[in-house]
Design a protein around this motif. Structure first.
Motif, mmCIF file in Angstrom:
data_model
loop_
_atom_site.group_PDB
_atom_site.id
_atom_site.type_symbol
_atom_site.label_atom_id
_atom_site.label_comp_id
_atom_site.label_asym_id
_atom_site.label_seq_id
_atom_site.Cartn_x
_atom_site.Cartn_y
_atom_site.Cartn_z
ATOM 1 N N MET A 78 0.844 -1.181 0.000
ATOM 2 C CA MET A 78 0.000 0.000 0.000
ATOM 3 C C MET A 78 0.883 1.236 0.000
ATOM 4 S SD MET A 78 -3.091 0.614 2.557
ATOM 5 C CE MET A 78 -4.084 2.026 2.512
ATOM 6 N N SER A 79 0.628 2.183 -0.890
ATOM 7 C CA SER A 79 1.479 3.366 -0.990
ATOM 8 C C SER A 79 0.988 4.467 -0.055
ATOM 9 C CB SER A 79 1.505 3.877 -2.422
ATOM 10 O OG SER A 79 0.360 4.624 -2.695
ATOM 11 N N ASN A 80 1.884 5.380 0.219
ATOM 12 C CA ASN A 80 1.568 6.514 1.086
ATOM 13 C C ASN A 80 1.202 7.747 0.290
ATOM 14 O OD1 ASN A 80 2.027 5.059 3.392
ATOM 15 N ND2 ASN A 80 4.192 5.637 3.539
ATOM 16 N N SER A 81 0.574 7.564 -0.847
ATOM 17 C CA SER A 81 0.207 8.718 -1.670
ATOM 18 C C SER A 81 -0.962 9.458 -1.038
ATOM 19 C CB SER A 81 -0.163 8.274 -3.084
ATOM 20 O OG SER A 81 -1.310 7.467 -3.045
ATOM 21 N N THR A 82 -0.980 10.747 -1.242
ATOM 22 C CA THR A 82 -2.057 11.567 -0.691
ATOM 23 C C THR A 82 -3.061 11.870 -1.772
ATOM 24 O OG1 THR A 82 -0.855 13.591 -1.182
ATOM 25 C CG2 THR A 82 -0.531 12.645 1.012
ATOM 26 N N VAL A 83 -4.288 11.985 -1.375
ATOM 27 C CA VAL A 83 -5.358 12.312 -2.302
ATOM 28 C C VAL A 83 -5.480 13.817 -2.367
ATOM 29 C CG1 VAL A 83 -7.817 12.099 -2.759
ATOM 30 C CG2 VAL A 83 -6.566 10.185 -1.768
ATOM 31 N N GLN A 84 -5.467 14.367 -3.579
ATOM 32 C CA GLN A 84 -5.618 15.805 -3.733
ATOM 33 C C GLN A 84 -7.071 16.124 -4.028
ATOM 34 O OE1 GLN A 84 -2.892 17.192 -6.661
ATOM 35 N NE2 GLN A 84 -1.147 17.034 -5.311
ATOM 36 N N VAL A 85 -7.585 17.094 -3.310
ATOM 37 C CA VAL A 85 -8.968 17.511 -3.463
ATOM 38 C C VAL A 85 -8.958 18.937 -3.997
ATOM 39 C CG1 VAL A 85 -11.137 17.889 -2.237
ATOM 40 C CG2 VAL A 85 -9.638 16.038 -1.544
ATOM 41 N N ALA A 86 -9.934 19.267 -4.821
ATOM 42 C CA ALA A 86 -10.018 20.624 -5.369
ATOM 43 C C ALA A 86 -10.151 21.628 -4.232
ATOM 44 C CB ALA A 86 -11.219 20.738 -6.301
ATOM 45 N N GLU A 87 -9.504 22.769 -4.393
ATOM 46 C CA GLU A 87 -9.589 23.818 -3.376
ATOM 47 C C GLU A 87 -11.004 24.373 -3.327
ATOM 48 O OE1 GLU A 87 -6.662 26.887 -3.772
ATOM 49 O OE2 GLU A 87 -5.108 25.445 -4.319
ATOM 50 N N ALA A 88 -11.463 24.652 -2.119
ATOM 51 C CA ALA A 88 -12.805 25.220 -1.945
ATOM 52 C C ALA A 88 -12.832 26.632 -2.513
ATOM 53 C CB ALA A 88 -13.180 25.242 -0.468
ATOM 54 N N PRO A 89 -13.946 27.027 -3.097
ATOM 55 C CA PRO A 89 -14.040 28.398 -3.607
ATOM 56 C C PRO A 89 -14.083 29.379 -2.444
ATOM 57 C CG PRO A 89 -16.157 27.293 -3.776
ATOM 58 C CD PRO A 89 -15.167 26.265 -3.320
ATOM 59 N N PRO A 90 -13.807 30.654 -2.698
ATOM 60 C CA PRO A 90 -13.872 31.636 -1.611
ATOM 61 C C PRO A 90 -15.288 31.712 -1.050
ATOM 62 C CG PRO A 90 -13.460 32.708 -3.730
ATOM 63 C CD PRO A 90 -13.440 31.239 -3.973
ATOM 64 N N SER A 122 -20.825 31.973 -3.428
ATOM 65 C CA SER A 122 -21.747 32.404 -4.482
ATOM 66 C C SER A 122 -21.983 31.260 -5.470
ATOM 67 C CB SER A 122 -21.175 33.614 -5.226
ATOM 68 O OG SER A 122 -20.080 33.230 -6.017
ATOM 69 N N LEU A 123 -23.073 31.320 -6.175
ATOM 70 C CA LEU A 123 -23.394 30.302 -7.172
ATOM 71 C C LEU A 123 -22.344 30.281 -8.273
ATOM 72 C CD1 LEU A 123 -25.348 28.150 -8.209
ATOM 73 C CD2 LEU A 123 -26.569 29.960 -9.413
ATOM 74 N N ASP A 124 -21.857 31.454 -8.681
ATOM 75 C CA ASP A 124 -20.822 31.521 -9.716
ATOM 76 C C ASP A 124 -19.569 30.755 -9.300
ATOM 77 O OD1 ASP A 124 -22.251 32.916 -11.586
ATOM 78 O OD2 ASP A 124 -21.463 34.885 -11.014
ATOM 79 N N ASN A 125 -19.154 30.908 -8.031
ATOM 80 C CA ASN A 125 -17.959 30.194 -7.557
ATOM 81 C C ASN A 125 -18.177 28.686 -7.535
ATOM 82 O OD1 ASN A 125 -16.511 32.541 -7.174
ATOM 83 N ND2 ASN A 125 -17.058 32.724 -5.025
ATOM 84 N N LEU A 126 -19.341 28.263 -7.126
ATOM 85 C CA LEU A 126 -19.643 26.839 -7.059
ATOM 86 C C LEU A 126 -19.727 26.224 -8.465
ATOM 87 C CD1 LEU A 126 -20.273 24.526 -5.131
ATOM 88 C CD2 LEU A 126 -22.687 25.102 -5.367
ATOM 89 N N VAL A 127 -20.404 26.908 -9.371
ATOM 90 C CA VAL A 127 -20.512 26.422 -10.749
ATOM 91 C C VAL A 127 -19.134 26.409 -11.412
ATOM 92 C CG1 VAL A 127 -21.446 26.963 -13.040
ATOM 93 C CG2 VAL A 127 -22.928 27.053 -11.042
ATOM 94 N N GLY A 128 -18.336 27.436 -11.165
ATOM 95 C CA GLY A 128 -16.983 27.497 -11.726
ATOM 96 C C GLY A 128 -16.112 26.351 -11.250
#
Length: 182
Positions: A1-13, A24-30
């Motif tokens: 089993m490797s020690n790789s980390t899972v990258q998650v998208a950064e949360a919008p402001p 905002s809806l624009d940030n979430l849709v983007g």
């Protein structure tokens, strides 16, 4: 089993608190658009081979949410034009672009798609920006897979920052009108 980390998208402001997150809806849709782009590869020559290596396991464009290539214009978000486009092929490229639903982005890959490359002849289109608007240019003859990935990440940034209303603004409509697109 490797020690790789899972990258998650950064949360919008947004505003964060105990048990809630508001943005905002624009940030979430983007954020959703940027991480689920479906490219349509329009490869006509050697740049297409470089794109194939970009899809392979060593470079893996799937890490950027583009795992699924779309060979149907109606299901694609990003038109990736790679290689030499002849003047006979230009109406086909434009038709594919017009069949894509909004929002759509265009990535011009390689010297030939960007400017005609070394083929300054009567039969070669001197850049696809003569027939359709281009969002990101990836130079090179042929460009390395890292360059193609960088261009794709720039498209992701455009998708992330674009408002849901941009496509209805007069500036965007004027841009399309300059290409004869309604």
């Amino acid at each position: 089993m490797s020690n790789s980390t899972v990258q998650v998208a950064e949360a919008p402001p947004g505003v964060e608190g105990a048990g809630f997150f508001a943005t905002s809806l624009d940030n979430l849709v983007g954020l959703a658009r940027a991480n689920s782009l479906w490219p349509l590869p329009f490869a006509t020559s050697c740049c297409g081979i470089e794109f194939m290596s970009t899809m392979a396991s060593h470079y893996d464009i799937g890490r950027f949410g583009a795992e699924r290539l779309s060979f149907s214009a109606r299901q694609a978000d990003v038109l990736m034009v790679m290689g030499t486009i002849s003047k006979k092929m230009a109406p086909v490229v434009k038709q594919v672009y017009l069949q894509m639903a909004e929002p759509r982005w265009v990535l011009s890959v390689g010297a030939c798609a960007c400017s005609g490359g070394i083929f300054d002849t009567y039969s070669v289109l001197q850049g696809i920006d003569r027939i359709i608007p281009v969002d990101v240019y990836v130079p090179g003859c042929p460009p390395r897979p890292e360059q193609i990935l960088d261009g794709f990440m720039q498209i992701q940034e455009l998708a992330k920052k674009e408002t849901t209303r941009r496509r209805n603004e007069p500036e965007y409509k004027a841009l399309l009108a300059s290409y004869g697109i309604e």
